[in-house]
Design an enzyme around this catalytic site. Structure first.
Site, short mmCIF file in Angstrom:
data_model
loop_
_atom_site.label_atom_id
_atom_site.label_comp_id
_atom_site.label_asym_id
_atom_site.label_seq_id
_atom_site.Cartn_x
_atom_site.Cartn_y
_atom_site.Cartn_z
N CYS A 1 4.53 9.63 -2.16
CA CYS A 1 3.68 8.67 -2.87
C CYS A 1 3.25 7.49 -2.00
O CYS A 1 2.33 6.76 -2.35
CB CYS A 1 4.41 8.14 -4.11
SG CYS A 1 4.60 9.38 -5.38
N1 COA Z 1 10.08 14.22 -25.13
C1 COA Z 1 11.03 13.70 -25.93
N2 COA Z 1 12.23 13.28 -25.50
C2 COA Z 1 12.50 13.42 -24.20
C3 COA Z 1 11.57 13.98 -23.29
C4 COA Z 1 10.33 14.39 -23.81
N3 COA Z 1 9.39 14.90 -23.02
N4 COA Z 1 12.12 13.98 -22.07
C5 COA Z 1 13.34 13.45 -22.17
N5 COA Z 1 13.58 13.11 -23.46
C6 COA Z 1 14.79 12.53 -24.03
C7 COA Z 1 16.03 12.90 -23.23
O1 COA Z 1 16.54 14.13 -23.67
C8 COA Z 1 16.95 11.74 -23.53
O2 COA Z 1 17.54 11.97 -24.79
P1 COA Z 1 19.08 11.57 -25.06
O3 COA Z 1 19.12 10.07 -24.84
O4 COA Z 1 19.28 12.00 -26.46
O5 COA Z 1 19.85 12.33 -24.03
C9 COA Z 1 16.01 10.56 -23.67
O6 COA Z 1 14.71 11.10 -23.94
C10 COA Z 1 15.94 9.71 -22.43
O7 COA Z 1 15.68 10.55 -21.28
P2 COA Z 1 15.58 9.99 -19.83
O8 COA Z 1 15.16 11.09 -18.90
O9 COA Z 1 16.84 9.26 -19.49
O10 COA Z 1 14.34 8.98 -20.02
P3 COA Z 1 13.96 7.69 -19.25
O11 COA Z 1 13.86 6.60 -20.22
O12 COA Z 1 14.75 7.46 -18.01
O13 COA Z 1 12.46 8.03 -18.79
C11 COA Z 1 11.22 8.76 -16.85
C12 COA Z 1 12.18 9.13 -17.95
C13 COA Z 1 11.09 9.90 -15.90
C14 COA Z 1 9.85 8.48 -17.47
C15 COA Z 1 11.69 7.49 -16.15
O14 COA Z 1 13.03 7.61 -15.77
C16 COA Z 1 10.88 7.16 -14.93
O15 COA Z 1 9.66 7.06 -14.96
N6 COA Z 1 11.55 6.91 -13.81
C17 COA Z 1 10.89 6.61 -12.57
C18 COA Z 1 10.18 7.80 -12.15
C19 COA Z 1 9.31 7.61 -10.96
O16 COA Z 1 8.67 6.63 -10.78
N7 COA Z 1 9.27 8.60 -10.15
C20 COA Z 1 8.47 8.57 -9.01
C21 COA Z 1 7.79 9.84 -8.91
S1 COA Z 1 6.78 9.75 -7.53
#
Ligand code: COA
Length: 379
Positions: A162
């Site tokens: 990125c």
């Molecule tokens: N729809 C509904 N629920 C979902 C889901 C979806 N698509 N994906 C995950 N969940 C649920 C999970 O099962 C979890 O449930 P639980 O609490 O009952 O276990 C809950 O939502 C939280 O999941 P989690 O993965 O911990 O979410 P988060 O709040 O950390 O958000 C991201 C996920 C990926 C959006 C976030 O962590 C993020 O953006 N991080 C930085 C990523 C980034 O910038 N990456 C760089 C790439 S270049």
């Protein structure tokens, strides 16, 4: 080009953007994903009941928007991504004498930047294709873009995930300072839909496709309106928390092997927790080195991965919650477009700034990697 130019000073002459015509809304995406989940669970009902297979869980529009800030993503191959029996982009194989799809969108963005700068491609010395996902090993996509544009000189590909565009801008600026080139195109074509696992609930909503271009030139060549590059600063620190193991050493993966790691995988929470302070420190340190205070930054054009991360980074840098005017978002309609994200934000949100206004382009992502480019409007 080898001769040195006296007092060369790199600036950004113009930027360019290619946006795919098609977009997938969260509603469309979730409808398709949940149809796939229902089909999978029905097909494996007996094994699920026996406890041999874990039932897949549906996705939700509310979660996606709340967790990421993404409302839609632009894509090059909408129908096959939404087709639950395919769920990935599909492109017809092109013969070698036809422009490859990655080069094609890169050329479109480059032409836009050249037109905005009033620059003839013949006067460009080098092309850097700086992006996350190169479609082949070689010949370099950059050389194909160079050829398509009729540019003399040289080109090469570089990948810092990125952060590729900001690393490309520093590389181009260094070429200009060293006298190895006077006009360099930094092109970031990102077909992120190709490395995204559209069947993975945790990440299926993250990425979109786009291409950007940044024309970095010696100030003597640049159009009257341009952006001085006050400074660039780069940082990398190894982490496995964002990773893609695809490569030619594992292309014959046996059927039995789990190949989900040959696509994008991440520990999203760890990324969030570890990258925010790393980027906050990089920016704070960079602007201090340039003798600038946070209040001197009229606008932040941040990498577009997650709205919450950007909110926290901007807050760390500015000392207050940033308004949309101070830190514009393109994530909502473009999603995460890897290296192109901060350049799209810059491209779409710079015209209202006044001569003398200072801003910061910043990218961050896998590696970990982060790059900061401080610019000041001229003309
Ligand atoms: N729809 C509904 N629920 C979902 C889901 C979806 N698509 N994906 C995950 N969940 C649920 C999970 O099962 C979890 O449930 P639980 O609490 O009952 O276990 C809950 O939502 C939280 O999941 P989690 O993965 O911990 O979410 P988060 O709040 O950390 O958000 C991201 C996920 C990926 C959006 C976030 O962590 C993020 O953006 N991080 C930085 C990523 C980034 O910038 N990456 C760089 C790439 S270049």
């Amino acid at each position: 080009m080898t001769s040195a130019y006296k007092n060369a000073r790199p600036v950004i002459s113009a930027t360019g953007l290619f946006t795919p015509a098609d977009s997938i809304s969260n509603d469309e995406l979730v409808e398709s994903f949940n149809a796939y989940v229902a089909q999978h669970n029905a097909q494996h009902a007996a094994a699920i009941d026996a406890g041999d297979v874990i039932a897949l869980q549906p996705s939700s529009v509310e979660f996606i928007e709340k967790a990421s800030g993404i409302k839609a993503r632009k894509v090059l191959s909408k129908a096959s991504i939404l087709d639950i029996d395919v769920m990935c982009p599909r492109f017809d194989e092109r013969p070698n004498d036809e422009l490859s799809v990655l080069a094609e969108i890169g050329v479109a963005a480059a032409r836009d930047a050249l037109a905005r700068a009033g620059r003839d491609a013949k006067d460009v010395d080098a092309v850097l294709v700086a992006c996350s996902n190169l479609q082949r090993a070689y010949p370099a996509i950059a050389i194909e873009v160079q050829d398509a544009l009729g540019i003399e000189g040289f080109g090469f590909d570089m990948n810092v995930a990125c952060s590729s565009a900001t690393f490309g801008i520093q590389t181009a600026a260094d070429f200009i300072r060293a006298g190895n080139a006077r006009s360099v195109l930094v092109v970031s074509p990102e077909i992120c839909s190709g490395h995204l696992n559209w069947r993975d609930r945790d990440s299926h909503f993250i990425f979109g496709d786009v291409a950007t271009a940044v024309l970095v030139e010696d100030a003597d060549l640049a159009p009257a309106q341009h952006w001085d590059i006050l400074g660039t600063q780069l940082k990398t620190r190894f982490s496995n928390n964002i990773r893609n193991n695809f490569g030619f050493l594992n292309r014959t993966a046996p059927e039995s092997r789990d190949d989900a790691d040959k696509l994008f995988v991440q520990e999203g929470r760890k990324v969030f927790k570890e990258v925010v302070p790393m980027v906050g420190e990089l920016i704070t340190d960079h602007i201090a080195r340039l003798g600038l205070a946070p209040a001197d930054l009229r606008r932040l054009w941040l990498h577009q991965a997650n709205a919450g991360m950007n909110r926290l980074i901007a807050q760390r840098v500015l000392g207050h919650e940033a308004s949309e005017d101070e830190s514009p978002t393109v994530l909502d309609s473009y999603a995460n477009t890897s290296s192109a994200g901060s350049i799209i934000a810059f491209h779409l949100h710079n015209e209202d700034l006044k001569p003398g206004d200072t801003g910061l382009i910043c990218s961050f992502g896998a590696g970990y990697s982060a790059g900061s480019v401080v610019v000041r409007k001229v003309g």
